[in-house]
Scaffold this active site. Structure first.
Site, mmCIF file in Angstrom:
data_model
loop_
_atom_site.group_PDB
_atom_site.id
_atom_site.type_symbol
_atom_site.label_atom_id
_atom_site.label_comp_id
_atom_site.label_asym_id
_atom_site.label_seq_id
_atom_site.Cartn_x
_atom_site.Cartn_y
_atom_site.Cartn_z
ATOM 1 C CB THR A 53 62.916 25.989 37.905
ATOM 2 O OG1 THR A 53 62.850 24.565 37.751
ATOM 3 C CG2 THR A 53 61.616 26.481 38.505
ATOM 4 C CB CYS A 54 65.742 30.517 37.879
ATOM 5 S SG CYS A 54 65.870 29.892 39.564
ATOM 6 C CD GLN A 55 67.396 29.998 30.627
ATOM 7 O OE1 GLN A 55 68.482 30.079 31.190
ATOM 8 N NE2 GLN A 55 67.242 29.392 29.471
#
Length: 168
Positions: A53-55
């Site tokens: 998700t962060c990526q």
């Protein structure tokens, strides 16, 4: 069962706490210096590098960088990971904007903004737009497991005034 005191995210109109953190190149970056350049500053708290998700979220910023870094706004991302981890991740992903380390004291800046999750040991996905006067003009927190949407990015960059969205 342990009960943890969660802080309340800062809201619109609050003075943004200043900070000085190291980026993925181990260079010092401060909010006050970024603000002195006359632009708004978008602060994007994210939990951890090397996570899907962060990526994806930071990839969206990378792929739309002219929206996030221009004459009106500059964007920084903040995580509890150390600069060497951010260096490897940002190089692999082509992130050219500052990825700041809130490593030590662990999560102190995320705590100042009210988005540090002490049960997990990292920040929730807080998004804050800081005006040139140092006040927060947009604030939002996305719950664990949720990704920021393009609509949220549009609101943040537009400096929309509204309440903080939090997970209930």
């Amino acid at each position: 069962m342990r009960v943890t005191q969660m802080s309340v995210p800062l809201g619109i109109g609050a003075t943004a706490p200043d900070f000085e953190l190291r980026d993925q190149n181990n260079q010092r970056v401060s909010l006050s210096r970024l603000r002195s350049e006359g632009r708004k500053v978008l602060i994007v708290f994210f939990p951890l590098a090397f996570t899907g998700t962060c990526q994806g979220e930071l990839g969206f910023i990378r792929d739309n960088l002219p929206r996030f870094a221009n004459d009106e706004v500059t964007t920084v991302a903040v995580s509890v990971g150390p600069p060497p981890t951010h260096k490897v991740w940002s190089a692999a992903q082509g992130f050219l904007f500052p990825i700041l380390s809130d490593f030590w004291p662990h999560g102190a800046i995320a705590s100042d903004y009210g988005v540090f999750n002490p049960d997990r040991g990292y920040a929730d996905r807080g998004t804050f737009l800081i005006g040139a006067d140092g006040r927060i003009v947009f604030a939002d927190v996305v719950g664990p497991g949720e990704a920021r949407t393009e609509e949220l990015w549009d609101k943040a960059l537009g400096g929309s005034v509204g309440d903080i969205a939090t997970e209930s």
